[in-house]
Write a protein that holds these residues in place. Structure first.
Motif, PDB file in Angstrom:
ATOM      1  N   MET A  16      13.568   9.137  -0.884  1.00 20.70           N
ATOM      2  CA  MET A  16      13.766   7.862  -1.555  1.00 20.70           C
ATOM      3  C   MET A  16      14.603   8.036  -2.828  1.00 20.70           C
ATOM      4  SD  MET A  16       9.818   6.752  -0.996  1.00 20.70           S
ATOM      5  CE  MET A  16       9.753   5.211  -1.887  1.00 20.70           C
ATOM      6  N   THR A  17      14.342   9.122  -3.555  1.00 27.51           N
ATOM      7  CA  THR A  17      15.081   9.408  -4.788  1.00 27.51           C
ATOM      8  C   THR A  17      16.558   9.604  -4.502  1.00 27.51           C
ATOM      9  OG1 THR A  17      13.143  10.422  -5.815  1.00 27.51           O
ATOM     10  CG2 THR A  17      15.289  11.038  -6.704  1.00 27.51           C
ATOM     11  N   GLU A  18      16.853  10.409  -3.509  1.00 19.37           N
ATOM     12  CA  GLU A  18      18.251  10.684  -3.189  1.00 19.37           C
ATOM     13  C   GLU A  18      18.952   9.428  -2.677  1.00 19.37           C
ATOM     14  OE1 GLU A  18      17.837  13.957  -0.523  1.00 19.37           O
ATOM     15  OE2 GLU A  18      17.543  15.421  -2.152  1.00 19.37           O
ATOM     16  N   ALA A  19      18.224   8.588  -1.946  1.00 21.04           N
ATOM     17  CA  ALA A  19      18.820   7.347  -1.435  1.00 21.04           C
ATOM     18  C   ALA A  19      19.178   6.395  -2.580  1.00 21.04           C
ATOM     19  CB  ALA A  19      17.853   6.670  -0.465  1.00 21.04           C
ATOM     20  N   ILE A  20      18.285   6.229  -3.543  1.00 20.70           N
ATOM     21  CA  ILE A  20      18.567   5.301  -4.641  1.00 20.70           C
ATOM     22  C   ILE A  20      19.672   5.846  -5.531  1.00 20.70           C
ATOM     23  CG2 ILE A  20      16.901   6.136  -6.369  1.00 20.70           C
ATOM     24  CD1 ILE A  20      17.342   2.441  -5.536  1.00 20.70           C
ATOM     25  N   GLU A  21      19.700   7.163  -5.727  1.00 21.38           N
ATOM     26  CA  GLU A  21      20.744   7.746  -6.571  1.00 21.38           C
ATOM     27  C   GLU A  21      22.116   7.638  -5.900  1.00 21.38           C
ATOM     28  OE1 GLU A  21      17.917  10.937  -9.016  1.00 21.38           O
ATOM     29  OE2 GLU A  21      19.328  11.675  -7.503  1.00 21.38           O
ATOM     30  N   ARG A  22      22.180   7.807  -4.576  1.00 20.94           N
ATOM     31  CA  ARG A  22      23.448   7.632  -3.862  1.00 20.94           C
ATOM     32  C   ARG A  22      23.937   6.178  -3.935  1.00 20.94           C
ATOM     33  NH1 ARG A  22      20.970  10.820   0.199  1.00 20.94           N
ATOM     34  NH2 ARG A  22      20.523   8.891   1.364  1.00 20.94           N
ATOM     35  N   SER A  23      22.978   5.261  -3.927  1.00 17.30           N
ATOM     36  CA  SER A  23      23.345   3.835  -3.890  1.00 17.30           C
ATOM     37  C   SER A  23      23.919   3.329  -5.201  1.00 17.30           C
ATOM     38  CB  SER A  23      22.109   2.995  -3.531  1.00 17.30           C
ATOM     39  OG  SER A  23      21.223   2.889  -4.650  1.00 17.30           O
ATOM     40  N   GLY A  24      23.589   4.012  -6.293  1.00 17.26           N
ATOM     41  CA  GLY A  24      24.002   3.543  -7.605  1.00 17.26           C
ATOM     42  C   GLY A  24      23.134   2.431  -8.156  1.00 17.26           C
ATOM     43  N   PRO A  47       0.826  -1.212   0.000  1.00 15.95           N
ATOM     44  CA  PRO A  47       0.000   0.000   0.000  1.00 15.95           C
ATOM     45  C   PRO A  47       0.861   1.264   0.000  1.00 15.95           C
ATOM     46  CG  PRO A  47      -0.886  -1.592   1.547  1.00 15.95           C
ATOM     47  CD  PRO A  47       0.443  -2.130   1.088  1.00 15.95           C
ATOM     48  N   ASP A  48       0.286   2.361  -0.464  1.00 16.06           N
ATOM     49  CA  ASP A  48       1.032   3.598  -0.715  1.00 16.06           C
ATOM     50  C   ASP A  48       1.909   4.030   0.457  1.00 16.06           C
ATOM     51  OD1 ASP A  48      -0.481   3.471  -2.993  1.00 16.06           O
ATOM     52  OD2 ASP A  48      -1.633   5.298  -2.631  1.00 16.06           O
ATOM     53  N   ARG A  49       1.362   4.038   1.659  1.00 18.76           N
ATOM     54  CA  ARG A  49       2.097   4.573   2.810  1.00 18.76           C
ATOM     55  C   ARG A  49       3.254   3.658   3.237  1.00 18.76           C
ATOM     56  NH1 ARG A  49       0.039   2.134   7.629  1.00 18.76           N
ATOM     57  NH2 ARG A  49      -1.788   0.827   7.207  1.00 18.76           N
ATOM     58  N   ILE A  50       3.272   2.433   2.737  1.00 14.24           N
ATOM     59  CA  ILE A  50       4.331   1.490   3.087  1.00 14.24           C
ATOM     60  C   ILE A  50       5.515   1.596   2.123  1.00 14.24           C
ATOM     61  CG2 ILE A  50       4.810  -0.933   3.639  1.00 14.24           C
ATOM     62  CD1 ILE A  50       2.729   0.367   5.413  1.00 14.24           C
ATOM     63  N   HIS A  51       5.338   2.258   0.984  1.00 16.95           N
ATOM     64  CA  HIS A  51       6.408   2.348  -0.006  1.00 16.95           C
ATOM     65  C   HIS A  51       7.680   2.962   0.580  1.00 16.95           C
ATOM     66  CE1 HIS A  51       3.383   2.435  -3.630  1.00 16.95           C
ATOM     67  NE2 HIS A  51       3.391   1.286  -2.984  1.00 16.95           N
ATOM     68  N   HIS A  52       7.524   4.050   1.336  1.00 17.91           N
ATOM     69  CA  HIS A  52       8.679   4.799   1.825  1.00 17.91           C
ATOM     70  C   HIS A  52       9.575   3.971   2.740  1.00 17.91           C
ATOM     71  CE1 HIS A  52      10.469   7.619   4.866  1.00 17.91           C
ATOM     72  NE2 HIS A  52      10.946   8.168   3.762  1.00 17.91           N
ATOM     73  N   PRO A  53       9.062   3.426   3.847  1.00 22.55           N
ATOM     74  CA  PRO A  53       9.973   2.704   4.739  1.00 22.55           C
ATOM     75  C   PRO A  53      10.550   1.434   4.124  1.00 22.55           C
ATOM     76  CG  PRO A  53       7.696   2.448   5.479  1.00 22.55           C
ATOM     77  CD  PRO A  53       7.699   3.499   4.416  1.00 22.55           C
ATOM     78  N   THR A  54       9.738   0.701   3.385  1.00 19.42           N
ATOM     79  CA  THR A  54      10.221  -0.571   2.835  1.00 19.42           C
ATOM     80  C   THR A  54      11.218  -0.360   1.702  1.00 19.42           C
ATOM     81  OG1 THR A  54       8.225  -0.666   1.454  1.00 19.42           O
ATOM     82  CG2 THR A  54       8.197  -1.902   3.520  1.00 19.42           C
ATOM     83  N   THR A  55      10.995   0.657   0.885  1.00 15.36           N
ATOM     84  CA  THR A  55      11.944   0.947  -0.194  1.00 15.36           C
ATOM     85  C   THR A  55      13.288   1.377   0.376  1.00 15.36           C
ATOM     86  OG1 THR A  55      10.234   1.505  -1.810  1.00 15.36           O
ATOM     87  CG2 THR A  55      12.405   2.466  -2.159  1.00 15.36           C
ATOM     88  N   LEU A  56      13.281   2.198   1.415  1.00 11.13           N
ATOM     89  CA  LEU A  56      14.535   2.610   2.038  1.00 11.13           C
ATOM     90  C   LEU A  56      15.281   1.401   2.609  1.00 11.13           C
ATOM     91  CD1 LEU A  56      13.567   5.955   3.814  1.00 11.13           C
ATOM     92  CD2 LEU A  56      14.862   5.644   1.687  1.00 11.13           C
ATOM     93  N   GLN A  57      14.547   0.437   3.179  1.00  8.76           N
ATOM     94  CA  GLN A  57      15.178  -0.788   3.679  1.00  8.76           C
ATOM     95  C   GLN A  57      15.834  -1.567   2.544  1.00  8.76           C
ATOM     96  OE1 GLN A  57      11.473  -2.000   6.180  1.00  8.76           O
ATOM     97  NE2 GLN A  57      13.161  -3.247   6.958  1.00  8.76           N
ATOM     98  N   ALA A  58      15.126  -1.691   1.438  1.00 10.22           N
ATOM     99  CA  ALA A  58      15.666  -2.442   0.298  1.00 10.22           C
ATOM    100  C   ALA A  58      16.897  -1.760  -0.285  1.00 10.22           C
ATOM    101  CB  ALA A  58      14.585  -2.600  -0.774  1.00 10.22           C
ATOM    102  N   ILE A  59      16.849  -0.436  -0.383  1.00 10.55           N
ATOM    103  CA  ILE A  59      18.009   0.305  -0.899  1.00 10.55           C
ATOM    104  C   ILE A  59      19.206   0.114   0.017  1.00 10.55           C
ATOM    105  CG2 ILE A  59      18.912   2.602  -1.402  1.00 10.55           C
ATOM    106  CD1 ILE A  59      16.009   3.417  -2.151  1.00 10.55           C
ATOM    107  N   ALA A  60      18.969   0.215   1.330  1.00  8.44           N
ATOM    108  CA  ALA A  60      20.060   0.049   2.299  1.00  8.44           C
ATOM    109  C   ALA A  60      20.684  -1.340   2.205  1.00  8.44           C
ATOM    110  CB  ALA A  60      19.545   0.308   3.708  1.00  8.44           C
TER     111      ALA A  60
END
Length: 348
Positions: A105-113, A71-84
């Motif tokens: 989320m955008t800045e996190a994925i871009e930093r991760s490569g 669900p929409d509100r879960i995207h933020h925390p779970t995506t950050l976990q996956a990126i990390a």
């Protein structure tokens, strides 16, 4: 490519089917907090590994990418976990429930490569892709006016089920369940459709949102029916064009129709997606003098699922990217602010 599907509700079936159809892609795991739903999903799609928490899946770690269909509100925390954890992410729209979270989320994925892309489903319409090419090629001259609508009717018809008794619809009507209503659910699609198809970005928004009475006390069970059902926007685009963008869930007779008309100084182009069927028409050249519209042929296009796999293999994000989704979310945030302020809201 080994893929984990996070969230196994209705849309997850589309992800599983589309990714499994791509050569070299294996769906190796599923995650859901509801064990019965998870088990049924994994059985249906032949997925061997299933987890009731993302933490457990990440501890296992035998996958390259995550399709986030929570669900929409879960995207933020779970995506950050996956990126990390060093995973590529293909996220359902909206990327987040507000632009601040989406940009984080955008800045996190871009930093991760790693590759981060968002499933703006209607980018898969060949009419939209061909129409955009024509607009950008200058076939209608300088754009002056844009007209866009996204019309659904599941609040008045039962073609997708009974919204009054099914949680998969009720949560979309409830703010406390993470919904921004029609604006957040289908508004993000039509704003992207209009902006992408016209090649223009929104500069100013003046919006009105409407929530209709749908049940006694505006409530069904645990769900407060307080999220918007319809909206209209008057917009200015960078470059000088103006336009209207609207969406509703109450358009009887329209199951799922997106329509975009782009009017230029020398012609017009209409792009339509209507419940799986794409149509492209144009009024060009001498036809403008007789107001004659003609069908324009187009070729099939790659889907977002295929583009994501290509991006992971190449190690380079394709569109629609996290940054694109975050910028569209800024438009929606400004629309919410405009409805409250009754004033025009500017985007940077």
């Amino acid at each position: 490519m080994r893929l984990l599907i996070l969230g196994t509700g209705g849309m997850a079936n589309q992800h599983a089917a589309n990714f499994k159809a791509i050569e070299g892609v294996s769906v190796v795991g599923g995650v859901d907090v509801v064990p019965e739903r998870l088990a049924a999903f994994c059985t249906e799609h032949g997925i061997a590994n299933h987890f009731t928490t993302l933490e457990d899946a990440l501890a296992w770690g035998e996958f390259d990418a995550v399709a986030n269909v929570t669900p929409d509100r879960i995207h933020h925390p779970t995506t950050l976990q996956a990126i990390a954890a060093g995973k590529h992410v293909f996220c359902e729209k909206p990327l987040a429930t507000d632009a601040v979270k989406a940009m984080e989320m955008t800045e996190a994925i871009e930093r991760s490569g790693k590759v981060g892309m968002v499933n703006f489903t209607y980018r898969n319409s060949p009419a939209l892709q061909k129409g955009r090419q024509m607009v950008l090629a200058g076939e209608i001259g300088e754009i002056r006016h844009v007209e866009a609508s996204h019309l659904q009717s599941w609040l008045v018809g039962r073609h997708w089920g009974d919204w009054k008794s099914e949680s998969k619809w009720l949560w979309r009507l409830s703010k406390k369940h993470g919904s921004n209503g029609a604006l957040g659910d289908i508004g993000i699609h039509i704003v992207d459709f209009a902006s992408y198809g016209s090649g223009l970005d929104v500069a100013h928004v003046f919006a009105r949102l409407k929530t209709f009475d749908k049940a006694p006390g505006h409530k069904i069970g645990e769900y407060d029916l307080d999220a918007n059902d319809s909206f209209t926007m008057n917009v200015d685009f960078f470059g000088g064009a103006i336009g209207t963008i609207q969406a509703t869930r109450t358009a009887a007779g329209q199951m799922d129709q997106l329509r975009l008309r782009v009017y230029g100084e020398t012609g017009s182009i209409e792009m339509i997606y209507d419940t799986g069927k794409s149509t492209l028409r144009a009024c060009l050249g001498e036809d403008v003098h007789t107001a004659t519209w003609r069908d324009v042929p187009f070729d099939p296009v790659e889907t977002n699922y295929q583009r994501f796999v290509q991006a992971v293999r190449a190690g380079r994000t394709q569109e629609p990217s996290f940054r694109r989704a975050a910028n569209i979310q800024k438009v929606l945030d400004k629309a919410l602010a405009s409805d409250l302020s009754h004033a025009d809201e500017a985007l940077g």
